[in-house]
Scaffold this motif. Structure first.
Motif, PDB file in Angstrom:
ATOM      1  N   ARG A  90       0.861  -1.126  -0.001  1.00 21.72           N
ATOM      2  CA  ARG A  90       0.004   0.083   0.081  1.00 21.72           C
ATOM      3  C   ARG A  90       0.604   1.129   0.127  1.00 21.72           C
ATOM      4  O   ARG A  90       0.507   2.135  -0.609  1.00 21.72           O
ATOM      5  N   ALA A  91       2.174   1.170   0.589  1.00 23.26           N
ATOM      6  CA  ALA A  91       2.916   2.257   0.664  1.00 23.26           C
ATOM      7  C   ALA A  91       3.365   2.657  -0.762  1.00 23.26           C
ATOM      8  O   ALA A  91       3.376   3.713  -1.083  1.00 23.26           O
ATOM      9  N   GLY A  92       3.832   1.648  -1.504  1.00 22.41           N
ATOM     10  CA  GLY A  92       4.220   1.756  -2.926  1.00 22.41           C
ATOM     11  C   GLY A  92       2.692   2.336  -3.680  1.00 22.41           C
ATOM     12  O   GLY A  92       3.257   3.121  -4.683  1.00 22.41           O
ATOM     13  N   LYS A  93       1.805   1.830  -3.459  1.00 22.15           N
ATOM     14  CA  LYS A  93       0.648   2.131  -4.336  1.00 22.15           C
ATOM     15  C   LYS A  93       0.376   3.654  -3.808  1.00 22.15           C
ATOM     16  O   LYS A  93      -0.053   4.430  -4.969  1.00 22.15           O
ATOM     17  N   GLN A  94       0.507   3.926  -2.661  1.00 16.67           N
ATOM     18  CA  GLN A  94       0.041   5.216  -2.366  1.00 16.67           C
ATOM     19  C   GLN A  94       1.024   6.386  -3.092  1.00 16.67           C
ATOM     20  O   GLN A  94       0.854   7.449  -3.552  1.00 16.67           O
ATOM     21  N   LEU A  95       2.278   6.008  -3.112  1.00 13.74           N
ATOM     22  CA  LEU A  95       3.406   6.877  -3.809  1.00 13.74           C
ATOM     23  C   LEU A  95       3.162   6.674  -5.347  1.00 13.74           C
ATOM     24  O   LEU A  95       3.118   8.019  -6.011  1.00 13.74           O
ATOM     25  N   LEU A  96       2.324   5.856  -5.995  1.00 11.90           N
ATOM     26  CA  LEU A  96       2.067   6.119  -7.452  1.00 11.90           C
ATOM     27  C   LEU A  96       0.777   6.964  -7.650  1.00 11.90           C
ATOM     28  O   LEU A  96       0.881   7.608  -8.413  1.00 11.90           O
ATOM     29  N   TRP A  97      -0.056   6.840  -6.506  1.00  7.02           N
ATOM     30  CA  TRP A  97      -1.210   7.685  -6.480  1.00  7.02           C
ATOM     31  C   TRP A  97      -0.942   9.156  -6.369  1.00  7.02           C
ATOM     32  O   TRP A  97      -1.393   9.886  -7.008  1.00  7.02           O
ATOM     33  N   ILE A  98       0.114   9.363  -5.437  1.00  8.84           N
ATOM     34  CA  ILE A  98       0.496  10.747  -5.271  1.00  8.84           C
ATOM     35  C   ILE A  98       1.200  11.307  -6.478  1.00  8.84           C
ATOM     36  O   ILE A  98       0.763  12.232  -6.918  1.00  8.84           O
ATOM     37  N   GLY A  99       2.094  10.342  -7.401  1.00  7.22           N
ATOM     38  CA  GLY A  99       2.543  10.754  -8.466  1.00  7.22           C
ATOM     39  C   GLY A  99       1.288  11.107  -9.434  1.00  7.22           C
ATOM     40  O   GLY A  99       1.823  12.215 -10.339  1.00  7.22           O
ATOM     41  N   CYS A 100       0.421  10.336  -9.706  1.00  9.33           N
ATOM     42  CA  CYS A 100      -0.635  10.708 -10.396  1.00  9.33           C
ATOM     43  C   CYS A 100      -1.517  12.174 -10.194  1.00  9.33           C
ATOM     44  O   CYS A 100      -1.745  12.674 -10.909  1.00  9.33           O
ATOM     45  N   ALA A 101      -1.552  12.054  -8.699  1.00  2.80           N
ATOM     46  CA  ALA A 101      -2.374  13.526  -8.329  1.00  2.80           C
ATOM     47  C   ALA A 101      -1.542  14.674  -8.565  1.00  2.80           C
ATOM     48  O   ALA A 101      -1.963  15.789  -9.223  1.00  2.80           O
ATOM     49  N   LEU A 102       0.008  14.525  -8.459  1.00  5.95           N
ATOM     50  CA  LEU A 102       0.519  15.504  -9.072  1.00  5.95           C
ATOM     51  C   LEU A 102       0.692  15.968 -10.491  1.00  5.95           C
ATOM     52  O   LEU A 102       0.479  17.107 -10.702  1.00  5.95           O
ATOM     53  N   GLY A 103       0.590  14.903 -11.159  1.00  7.16           N
ATOM     54  CA  GLY A 103       0.265  15.212 -12.587  1.00  7.16           C
ATOM     55  C   GLY A 103      -0.881  15.638 -13.004  1.00  7.16           C
ATOM     56  O   GLY A 103      -1.184  16.669 -13.820  1.00  7.16           O
ATOM     57  N   ILE A 104      -2.066  15.289 -12.356  1.00  6.82           N
ATOM     58  CA  ILE A 104      -3.503  15.769 -12.295  1.00  6.82           C
ATOM     59  C   ILE A 104      -3.391  17.358 -12.002  1.00  6.82           C
ATOM     60  O   ILE A 104      -3.909  18.048 -12.686  1.00  6.82           O
ATOM     61  N   GLY A 105      -2.681  17.623 -10.852  1.00  9.16           N
ATOM     62  CA  GLY A 105      -2.748  19.069 -10.448  1.00  9.16           C
ATOM     63  C   GLY A 105      -1.811  19.983 -11.651  1.00  9.16           C
ATOM     64  O   GLY A 105      -2.448  21.042 -11.828  1.00  9.16           O
ATOM     65  N   PHE A 106      -1.203  19.456 -12.228  1.00 13.28           N
ATOM     66  CA  PHE A 106      -0.161  20.234 -13.074  1.00 13.28           C
ATOM     67  C   PHE A 106      -0.969  20.376 -14.411  1.00 13.28           C
ATOM     68  O   PHE A 106      -1.098  21.387 -14.834  1.00 13.28           O
ATOM     69  N   VAL A 107      -1.650  19.402 -15.037  1.00 17.28           N
ATOM     70  CA  VAL A 107      -2.602  19.559 -15.951  1.00 17.28           C
ATOM     71  C   VAL A 107      -3.705  20.448 -15.588  1.00 17.28           C
ATOM     72  O   VAL A 107      -4.047  21.410 -16.788  1.00 17.28           O
ATOM     73  N   LEU A 108      -4.318  20.379 -14.682  1.00 19.28           N
ATOM     74  CA  LEU A 108      -5.544  21.492 -14.371  1.00 19.28           C
ATOM     75  C   LEU A 108      -5.038  22.879 -14.268  1.00 19.28           C
ATOM     76  O   LEU A 108      -5.772  23.958 -14.640  1.00 19.28           O
ATOM     77  N   LEU A 109      -3.599  23.147 -13.661  1.00 19.13           N
ATOM     78  CA  LEU A 109      -3.324  24.501 -13.676  1.00 19.13           C
ATOM     79  C   LEU A 109      -2.770  25.010 -15.041  1.00 19.13           C
ATOM     80  O   LEU A 109      -2.908  26.171 -15.224  1.00 19.13           O
ATOM     81  N   MET A 110      -2.468  24.066 -15.993  1.00 17.47           N
ATOM     82  CA  MET A 110      -2.213  24.538 -17.307  1.00 17.47           C
ATOM     83  C   MET A 110      -3.437  25.067 -18.221  1.00 17.47           C
ATOM     84  O   MET A 110      -3.314  25.632 -19.135  1.00 17.47           O
ATOM     85  N   LEU A 111      -4.684  24.553 -17.694  1.00 19.63           N
ATOM     86  CA  LEU A 111      -5.787  24.936 -18.517  1.00 19.63           C
ATOM     87  C   LEU A 111      -6.239  26.266 -18.081  1.00 19.63           C
ATOM     88  O   LEU A 111      -6.234  26.565 -16.965  1.00 19.63           O
ATOM     89  N   GLU A 112      -6.746  26.655 -19.097  1.00 17.13           N
ATOM     90  CA  GLU A 112      -7.586  28.122 -18.974  1.00 17.13           C
ATOM     91  C   GLU A 112      -8.532  28.035 -17.947  1.00 17.13           C
ATOM     92  O   GLU A 112      -9.299  27.023 -18.029  1.00 17.13           O
ATOM     93  N   GLU A 113      -8.722  29.223 -17.135  1.00 16.83           N
ATOM     94  CA  GLU A 113      -9.751  28.999 -16.015  1.00 16.83           C
ATOM     95  C   GLU A 113     -11.119  29.186 -16.692  1.00 16.83           C
ATOM     96  O   GLU A 113     -12.095  28.730 -16.034  1.00 16.83           O
ATOM     97  N   LYS A 114     -11.151  29.571 -17.897  1.00 12.41           N
ATOM     98  CA  LYS A 114     -12.391  29.802 -18.353  1.00 12.41           C
ATOM     99  C   LYS A 114     -13.059  28.477 -18.830  1.00 12.41           C
ATOM    100  O   LYS A 114     -14.254  28.352 -18.678  1.00 12.41           O
ATOM    101  N   LEU A 115     -12.319  27.638 -18.973  1.00 20.19           N
ATOM    102  CA  LEU A 115     -12.811  26.163 -19.259  1.00 20.19           C
ATOM    103  C   LEU A 115     -13.640  25.724 -18.045  1.00 20.19           C
ATOM    104  O   LEU A 115     -14.695  24.937 -18.475  1.00 20.19           O
ATOM    105  N   TYR A 116     -13.283  25.920 -16.924  1.00 21.04           N
ATOM    106  CA  TYR A 116     -14.155  25.481 -15.720  1.00 21.04           C
ATOM    107  C   TYR A 116     -15.403  25.876 -15.818  1.00 21.04           C
ATOM    108  O   TYR A 116     -16.371  25.537 -15.233  1.00 21.04           O
ATOM    109  N   ASP A 117     -15.611  27.438 -16.142  1.00 22.83           N
ATOM    110  CA  ASP A 117     -16.791  28.025 -15.964  1.00 22.83           C
ATOM    111  C   ASP A 117     -17.564  27.483 -17.508  1.00 22.83           C
ATOM    112  O   ASP A 117     -18.759  27.102 -17.240  1.00 22.83           O
ATOM    113  N   LEU A 118     -17.143  27.559 -18.502  1.00 22.11           N
ATOM    114  CA  LEU A 118     -17.656  27.033 -19.625  1.00 22.11           C
ATOM    115  C   LEU A 118     -17.913  25.364 -19.563  1.00 22.11           C
ATOM    116  O   LEU A 118     -19.312  25.057 -20.192  1.00 22.11           O
TER     117      LEU A 118
END
Length: 486
Positions: A49-77
């Motif tokens: 579970r420790a190893g899997k959680q590390l993987l989930w954390i890596g994916c979460a950081l990737g998700i956060g980076f993608v969300l930051l790269m998108l224009e904020e208008k998209l969330y409204d639209l």
């Protein structure tokens, strides 16, 4: 629609990101401590579970980076589209979801990976509410707008309840914090608090008699509270303090007279008199509504009658609607039953683990209660007991202070938004995190019923971690555009 890295670097709030990363690190070490088994050769492997959680954390950081790269208008639209897609996914989960510990809220993706759509419904609902409440002319005091807001909140909540995932469904009540910030009258919050008080007092003291009289203390106290709350609301919302004084004084006087009569003359069930006083107060309210044409008198009448209906129906709900394990959990929390080998086992073992940590704790990977697996769900719902056992009072306090700083920073970000869309989403986020934090810590300490919701960024699991990350990074992206929108 991708934003530039240079502009984002200058406008993003790095304080909240730093707090997020700190919580992730602390959370991962807690998962390691909770899931580690003595003699395990490689506790960082992908089969742990420790190893899997590390993987989930890596994916979460990737998700956060993608969300930051998108224009904020998209969330409204795309707010309504995202909300609709999540609702369809929740409905589909009812039919294709796997049965995991009695809940049909998980979808198997293969390879031992499951996702819980309910975790993503919170972000989708927050976006839909922000979009709707940001429309021109919106007002919570307009009946149509208010009903639409309630529909957006309660639709996913109802579907999640059908999935038998009550804990995740209750989280949606946290949106009422945002509604209060946006102008919803405090009467709604007061009514909610009253409902909780009625249920707890009425249930906890339902079998306790008032002295030698055949009157249950729980029912007697609740009916008296309804009378006093009715008088108080009359004073606040109608400004007829004379009427409120007569209502409160008359209720107390009649209660005392009947109490003395029952104690010294003929014992009888005082709750019937209390019920009659409540009915009399409603008739008084209706009279003043008809005479003065002041609508608040009618609303207070609805409050009084609604309180009576809720209280007398709560016994039926508790006895016939709640599942047996849910009833036992409530009884254990209220001190009505000691079930240390059943429903109260988790909480009891959790408190033992936290207490054994003392001031400074037993050290990382040295907790005996958690290493010997005495605490069920110790790396998910009860992970805070690992913090208490291994890091002690000081470590647990440090984690709570870190969460406090995180919540306070979210409040600062929410309050500085330049439009209602960002403010509504921000306060929705604050409410969700506060609810999870309060209920989860309360479960571990035995202060709230065990309803099975994770501790943000600490509990093991990809769905909850990704859900919280999506919630947070959408808001960080919205906040980073506030200056340009202004």
């Amino acid at each position: 629609m991708i934003t530039s890295n240079a502009s984002l670097h200058k406008s993003v709030d790095w304080v909240i990101i730093a707090l997020y990363l700190a919580l992730l690190v602390c959370g991962w070490f807690s998962v390691c401590g909770a899931s580690y088994t003595y003699g395990e050769p490689d506790f960082l492997g992908m089969d742990t579970r420790a190893g899997k959680q590390l993987l989930w954390i890596g994916c979460a950081l990737g998700i956060g980076f993608v969300l930051l790269m998108l224009e904020e208008k998209l969330y409204d639209l795309l707010a309504y589209i995202i909300y609709g897609a999540v609702i369809l996914l929740l409905i589909a989960t009812l039919f294709v979801g796997s049965d995991i510990k009695g809940s049909h809220s998980w979808i198997r993706l293969g390879g031992g990976i499951n996702i819980q759509p309910a975790e993503f419904a919170k972000a989708a609902t927050a976006l839909a509410l922000a979009k709707f409440m940001n429309t021109y002319g919106f007002s919570l005091r307009r009946r149509r707008d208010f009903l639409c807001v309630m529909g957006l909140i309660f639709l996913p909540m109802a579907i999640i309840i059908l999935q038998e995932e009550t804990g995740s469904a209750l989280v949606f009540f946290s949106f009422f914090l945002m509604l209060y910030r946006e102008g919803m009258t405090g009467a709604f919050l007061f009514s909610g608090v009253c409902a909780v008080v009625y249920f707890i007092v009425g249930l906890r003291f339902s079998d306790v008699m008032l002295g030698n009289m055949p009157a249950p203390v729980g029912k007697f106290v609740v009916l008296l509270l309804i009378q006093l709350f009715t008088a108080g609301m009359t004073a606040v919302y109608t400004h007829r303090r004379d009427v409120a004084a007569w209502m409160a004084g008359g209720s107390v006087l009649l209660t005392l007279l009947t109490l003395l009569f029952s104690a010294y003359v003929i014992p009888f069930d005082l709750t019937w008199v209390q019920l009659g006083i409540c009915v009399l107060l409603t008739l008084v309210l209706v009279y003043f509504w008809l005479r003065e044409h002041l609508r608040n008198f009618l609303y207070i009448t609805f409050f009084t009658l609604g309180s009576l209906v809720f209280f007398y129906s709560s016994d039926f709900v508790f006895a016939h609607v709640l599942q047996p394990h849910q009833k036992v959990r409530i009884e254990v929390v209220l001190g009505m039953k000691d079930d240390l080998s059943g429903a109260g086992y988790n909480v009891n073992q959790s408190k033992i683990a936290i207490g054994s940590g003392g001031l400074t704790g037993k050290g990382f990977l040295n907790g005996t209660q958690t290493k010997l697996k005495y605490v069920p769900e110790q790396d998910t719902d009860f992970i805070f007991c690992t913090v208490g056992e291994e890091q002690g009072f000081l470590g647990a306090s440090a984690v709570l202070l870190l969460f406090l700083a995180f919540i306070l920073r979210l409040l600062v970000l929410a309050e500085r938004q330049t439009d209602r869309f960002g403010r509504v989403y921000g306060y929705s986020l604050v409410g969700i995190f506060l609810f999870h934090l309060f209920i989860n810590i309360g479960m571990v300490l035995g202060l709230t019923p065990v309803i099975g919701i994770p501790l943000p960024f600490f509990s093991y699991g990809g769905s909850s971690l990704w859900g919280f990350t999506i919630l947070l990074f959408i808001f960080i992206r919205i906040d980073s555009a506030r200056k340009r929108l202004n």
